[in-house]
Design a protein around this motif. Structure first.
Motif, short mmCIF file in Angstrom:
data_model
loop_
_atom_site.label_atom_id
_atom_site.label_comp_id
_atom_site.label_asym_id
_atom_site.label_seq_id
_atom_site.Cartn_x
_atom_site.Cartn_y
_atom_site.Cartn_z
N TYR A 152 0.82 -1.20 0.00
CA TYR A 152 0.00 0.00 0.00
C TYR A 152 0.86 1.26 0.00
CZ TYR A 152 -4.11 -2.89 1.12
OH TYR A 152 -5.13 -3.80 1.10
N SER A 153 1.96 1.23 0.74
CA SER A 153 2.83 2.40 0.83
C SER A 153 3.38 2.80 -0.52
CB SER A 153 3.98 2.15 1.81
OG SER A 153 3.48 2.03 3.12
N TYR B 43 1.30 8.25 -5.53
CA TYR B 43 0.20 9.19 -5.72
C TYR B 43 0.49 10.52 -5.01
CZ TYR B 43 -4.57 10.76 -6.49
OH TYR B 43 -5.67 11.46 -6.91
N ALA B 44 1.01 10.44 -3.78
CA ALA B 44 1.29 11.66 -3.02
C ALA B 44 2.35 12.52 -3.71
CB ALA B 44 1.74 11.29 -1.61
N TYR C 241 6.09 6.00 13.59
CA TYR C 241 7.24 5.12 13.34
C TYR C 241 6.82 3.84 12.63
CZ TYR C 241 9.62 8.37 16.35
OH TYR C 241 10.13 9.52 16.88
N PHE C 242 5.64 3.33 12.97
CA PHE C 242 5.11 2.14 12.30
C PHE C 242 4.90 2.42 10.82
CE2 PHE C 242 1.34 -0.14 10.76
CZ PHE C 242 1.78 -1.44 10.89
N LEU C 243 4.32 3.59 10.51
CA LEU C 243 4.07 3.94 9.12
C LEU C 243 5.37 4.11 8.34
CD1 LEU C 243 1.14 6.47 9.66
CD2 LEU C 243 0.98 4.10 8.87
N ARG C 244 6.36 4.70 8.97
CA ARG C 244 7.67 4.83 8.32
C ARG C 244 8.28 3.46 8.05
NH1 ARG C 244 9.44 10.17 8.55
NH2 ARG C 244 8.38 11.42 10.13
N ASP C 245 8.13 2.55 9.02
CA ASP C 245 8.65 1.19 8.84
C ASP C 245 7.97 0.47 7.69
OD1 ASP C 245 10.45 1.46 10.89
OD2 ASP C 245 9.25 0.35 12.37
#
Length: 127
Positions: A69-70, A76-77, A94-98
Motif C-alpha cells: 500500500y505504501s 500518488y502523493a 514510526y510504524f508507518l515509516r517502517d
C-alpha cells in the motif's frame, strides 16, 4: 471537496466511515470508498483528502500489505502534492515509516486518530 476513504474490511468499517463522514458533513463532499489501496487510487484524480485505515492487517507476521500500500500512496502523493493523506492508526508514525511511507520527503502524508481527521485537515489547510 472529494474525499477518498480506503478503510479495511473489518467489523468496525461502517462505524469508522460514519465517524469520518460526520466530521465533514457540513462541506457536503463527494466520497470514493474502497477497502484497499490499489491501481484504483492511482486512476482517480482530484482528491482533496484521502483517509486510510488498514487496521491490523499489516501487522500480521509474513504480511507485506503495508509495504504494498505504501508504494501506491508514495507514488500518488508525489504526483498530487495538493492531496492530503491521513492515516488513522494507533500504531503511530514510526510504524508507518517502517511500512515504507515517505513521510520525510512528502509533506502531504500525515497520521492521527480517527476522531481528529477534521481537526488535522483544518490545521494543515488553514481552515
Amino acid at each position: 471537496m472529494k474525499i477518498g476513504l480506503f478503510i479495511d474490511e473489518d467489523s468496525g468499517r461502517a462505524r469508522v466511515i460514519k465517524e469520518i463522514k460526520s466530521q465533514f458533513k457540513d462541506l457536503k463532499p463527494k466520497y470514493v470508498e474502497d477497502v484497499c489501496i490499489s491501481d484504483k487510487l492511482l486512476e482517480q484524480d482530484g482528491f482533496d483528502l484521502v483517509v486510510i485505515d488498514y487496521g491490523g492487517l499489516t501487522a500480521c507476521p509474513g504480511n507485506s500489505l503495508g509495504e504494498h500500500y505504501s508504494r501506491y500512496v508514495n507514488q500518488y502523493a508525489s504526483e498530487h502534492p495538493n492531496t492530503l493523506f491521513i492515516y488513522i492508526t494507533v500504531m503511530g508514525e514510526y510504524f508507518l515509516r517502517d511500512e515504507g511511507l515517505n513521510m520525510d520527503e512528502l509533506h502531504n502524508i500525515k497520521w492521527c486518530n480517527k476522531e481528529d481527521v477534521r481537526r488535522l485537515w483544518g490545521n494543515l489547510r488553514g481552515a
